[in-house]
Design an enzyme around this catalytic site. Structure first.
Site, PDB file in Angstrom:
ATOM      1  N   TYR A   1     -48.876 -88.364  -3.020  1.00  0.00           N
ATOM      2  CA  TYR A   1     -49.474 -87.313  -3.841  1.00  0.00           C
ATOM      3  C   TYR A   1     -49.359 -87.895  -5.382  1.00  0.00           C
ATOM      4  O   TYR A   1     -50.538 -87.759  -5.995  1.00  0.00           O
ATOM      5  CB  TYR A   1     -48.395 -86.263  -3.890  1.00  0.00           C
ATOM      6  CG  TYR A   1     -48.870 -84.848  -4.927  1.00  0.00           C
ATOM      7  CD1 TYR A   1     -50.043 -84.437  -4.570  1.00  0.00           C
ATOM      8  CD2 TYR A   1     -47.859 -84.764  -5.918  1.00  0.00           C
ATOM      9  CE1 TYR A   1     -50.059 -83.142  -5.430  1.00  0.00           C
ATOM     10  CE2 TYR A   1     -48.229 -83.889  -6.498  1.00  0.00           C
ATOM     11  CZ  TYR A   1     -49.481 -83.095  -6.606  1.00  0.00           C
ATOM     12  OH  TYR A   1     -49.440 -81.859  -7.485  1.00  0.00           O
TER      13      TYR A   1
HETATM   14  P1  NAP Z   1     -52.458 -73.755  -4.632  1.00  0.00           P
HETATM   15  O1  NAP Z   1     -51.601 -72.476  -5.308  1.00  0.00           O
HETATM   16  O2  NAP Z   1     -52.037 -74.224  -3.270  1.00  0.00           O
HETATM   17  O3  NAP Z   1     -53.929 -73.303  -4.755  1.00  0.00           O
HETATM   18  C1  NAP Z   1     -54.773 -74.387  -4.540  1.00  0.00           C
HETATM   19  C2  NAP Z   1     -56.134 -74.030  -4.899  1.00  0.00           C
HETATM   20  O4  NAP Z   1     -56.863 -75.309  -4.520  1.00  0.00           O
HETATM   21  C3  NAP Z   1     -56.744 -72.774  -3.722  1.00  0.00           C
HETATM   22  O5  NAP Z   1     -57.543 -72.043  -4.508  1.00  0.00           O
HETATM   23  C4  NAP Z   1     -57.390 -73.687  -2.682  1.00  0.00           C
HETATM   24  O6  NAP Z   1     -58.599 -72.777  -2.160  1.00  0.00           O
HETATM   25  C5  NAP Z   1     -57.998 -74.805  -3.200  1.00  0.00           C
HETATM   26  N1  NAP Z   1     -58.366 -75.865  -2.550  1.00  0.00           N
HETATM   27  C6  NAP Z   1     -57.593 -76.563  -1.796  1.00  0.00           C
HETATM   28  N2  NAP Z   1     -58.190 -77.605  -1.005  1.00  0.00           N
HETATM   29  C7  NAP Z   1     -59.614 -77.472  -1.548  1.00  0.00           C
HETATM   30  C8  NAP Z   1     -60.651 -78.223  -1.265  1.00  0.00           C
HETATM   31  N3  NAP Z   1     -60.844 -79.081  -0.313  1.00  0.00           N
HETATM   32  N4  NAP Z   1     -61.850 -77.808  -1.916  1.00  0.00           N
HETATM   33  C9  NAP Z   1     -61.966 -76.599  -2.911  1.00  0.00           C
HETATM   34  N5  NAP Z   1     -60.779 -76.113  -3.214  1.00  0.00           N
HETATM   35  C10 NAP Z   1     -59.624 -76.445  -2.663  1.00  0.00           C
HETATM   36  O7  NAP Z   1     -52.091 -75.044  -5.812  1.00  0.00           O
HETATM   37  P2  NAP Z   1     -51.557 -74.829  -7.287  1.00  0.00           P
HETATM   38  O8  NAP Z   1     -50.329 -74.867  -7.586  1.00  0.00           O
HETATM   39  O9  NAP Z   1     -52.570 -73.760  -8.075  1.00  0.00           O
HETATM   40  O10 NAP Z   1     -52.280 -76.284  -7.759  1.00  0.00           O
HETATM   41  C11 NAP Z   1     -53.539 -76.508  -8.633  1.00  0.00           C
HETATM   42  C12 NAP Z   1     -53.452 -77.866  -9.350  1.00  0.00           C
HETATM   43  O11 NAP Z   1     -52.350 -78.024  -9.904  1.00  0.00           O
HETATM   44  C13 NAP Z   1     -53.461 -78.855  -7.961  1.00  0.00           C
HETATM   45  O12 NAP Z   1     -54.224 -79.931  -8.475  1.00  0.00           O
HETATM   46  C14 NAP Z   1     -51.988 -79.390  -7.884  1.00  0.00           C
HETATM   47  O13 NAP Z   1     -51.872 -80.752  -7.749  1.00  0.00           O
HETATM   48  C15 NAP Z   1     -51.686 -79.288  -9.397  1.00  0.00           C
HETATM   49  N6  NAP Z   1     -50.388 -79.258  -9.757  1.00  0.00           N
HETATM   50  C16 NAP Z   1     -49.555 -78.228  -9.407  1.00  0.00           C
HETATM   51  C17 NAP Z   1     -48.229 -78.068  -9.532  1.00  0.00           C
HETATM   52  C18 NAP Z   1     -47.367 -76.968  -9.195  1.00  0.00           C
HETATM   53  O14 NAP Z   1     -46.116 -76.910  -9.270  1.00  0.00           O
HETATM   54  N7  NAP Z   1     -47.752 -75.901  -8.629  1.00  0.00           N
HETATM   55  C19 NAP Z   1     -47.852 -79.002 -10.395  1.00  0.00           C
HETATM   56  C20 NAP Z   1     -48.344 -80.148 -11.037  1.00  0.00           C
HETATM   57  C21 NAP Z   1     -49.588 -80.282 -10.460  1.00  0.00           C
HETATM   58  P3  NAP Z   1     -58.426 -72.106  -0.836  1.00  0.00           P
HETATM   59  O15 NAP Z   1     -57.421 -70.913  -0.881  1.00  0.00           O
HETATM   60  O16 NAP Z   1     -59.866 -71.605  -0.614  1.00  0.00           O
HETATM   61  O17 NAP Z   1     -57.854 -73.255   0.126  1.00  0.00           O
END
Ligand code: NAP
Length: 246
Positions: free
Chosen positions: A154
């Site tokens: 990741y």
């Molecule tokens: P999340 O709650 O799991 O939401 C992920 C989103 O990405 C959902 O809207 C999902 O859409 C979409 N997605 C997944 N696969 C996709 C694809 N192949 N094509 C288009 N959309 C896709 O994740 P999050 O925590 O909001 O994370 C958002 C970003 O922040 C990510 O890049 C993650 O790596 C980064 N991040 C998060 C954290 C954390 O602690 N949460 C920390 C550091 C970085 P569907 O629902 O339609 O599948």
């Protein structure tokens, strides 16, 4: 504050989590927003309805970001409906954790396909099509700095995103387009919370001196700053939004 009239933003992965908060925030700042999703059509439609009810403009766009043709079609739709694209927020991502010795090919390939190739697919379209004066915000993670066990693949995909960020910021010379990355720490979404015990969540929340988890709105505020006129002098940078964890 509606400072962004007649500007359009694509937010990938905006059906849930951080992306949904970014879509809400950019819409309230005046952007027309493309709410991209992969599978969660209902959540994306509900969010668009919510934005419209609040007086904003938004459409849904289904596209798996790992599919280059689907990403190009999403840009086509944005241009056809709103006249052009000014901001790309490359937020879509997945996280699968395992020690490198226990990581199978599917764990590696899926994260490369969505986090790295997906980011690249949208960056390539943005490099070709974003209007002058535009903004690109990629998504990394503070784990690139922390280098915790189990996060190897990741974090590697996100380190690659940071490199793409710096290089594209230089390649877009002369167009007044900035390219930055936001690198959140632990943030209260399904991606972070799912599969973790309450004790582990509590421990990780206390890793920063503000002693709480990030909320999606905290991260959306950082993105909104980079997308705004006030963020215009920040270019080629990684902004770690994590309460001071690292
Ligand atoms: P999340 O709650 O799991 O939401 C992920 C989103 O990405 C959902 O809207 C999902 O859409 C979409 N997605 C997944 N696969 C996709 C694809 N192949 N094509 C288009 N959309 C896709 O994740 P999050 O925590 O909001 O994370 C958002 C970003 O922040 C990510 O890049 C993650 O790596 C980064 N991040 C998060 C954290 C954390 O602690 N949460 C920390 C550091 C970085 P569907 O629902 O339609 O599948």
């Amino acid at each position: 504050m509606n400072t962004q009239h007649n500007r359009t933003a694509i937010v990938t992965g905006a059906s849930r989590g951080i992306g949904a908060a970014i879509a809400r925030r950019l819409a309230s700042d005046g952007f027309a927003v493309i709410v991209n999703y992969a599978g969660s059509a209902g959540a994306a439609e509900k969010l668009v309805h919510e934005i419209e009810t609040a007086g904003g403009r938004a459409i849904t766009a289904q596209a798996d970001v790992s599919d280059a043709d689907a990403v190009a079609r999403m840009f086509n739709a944005a241009e056809a409906i709103f006249g052009g694209v000014d901001v790309l927020v490359n937020n879509a991502g997945i996280m699968k954790l395992a020690p490198i010795g226990d990581s199978d090919d599917a764990l590696f390939d899926s994260q490369i396909a969505i986090n790295l190739k997906g980011t690249f697919n949208a960056l390539r379209e943005a490099a070709r099509r974003l209007r002058d004066g535009g903004r690109i915000v990629n998504f990394s993670t503070s784990i690139v700095g922390l280098r915790l066990e189990n996060y190897g693949v990741y974090a590697a995909t996100k380190a690659a995103v940071e490199t793409l960020t710096a290089i594209l910021s230089k390649e877009l010379r002369g167009r007044s387009i900035t390219v930055n990355a936001v690198a959140p720490g632990p943030t209260a979404t399904a991606l972070f919370l799912d599969g973790k015990s309450p004790e582990l969540i509590e421990r990780m929340a206390k890793m920063n001196p503000l002693e709480r988890l990030g909320m999606p709105e905290d991260i959306a505020a950082a993105v909104a700053f980079l997308a705004s006129p006030d963020g215009g002098w920040i270019n080629g940078q990684v902004l770690r939004a994590n309460g001071g964890m690292i």
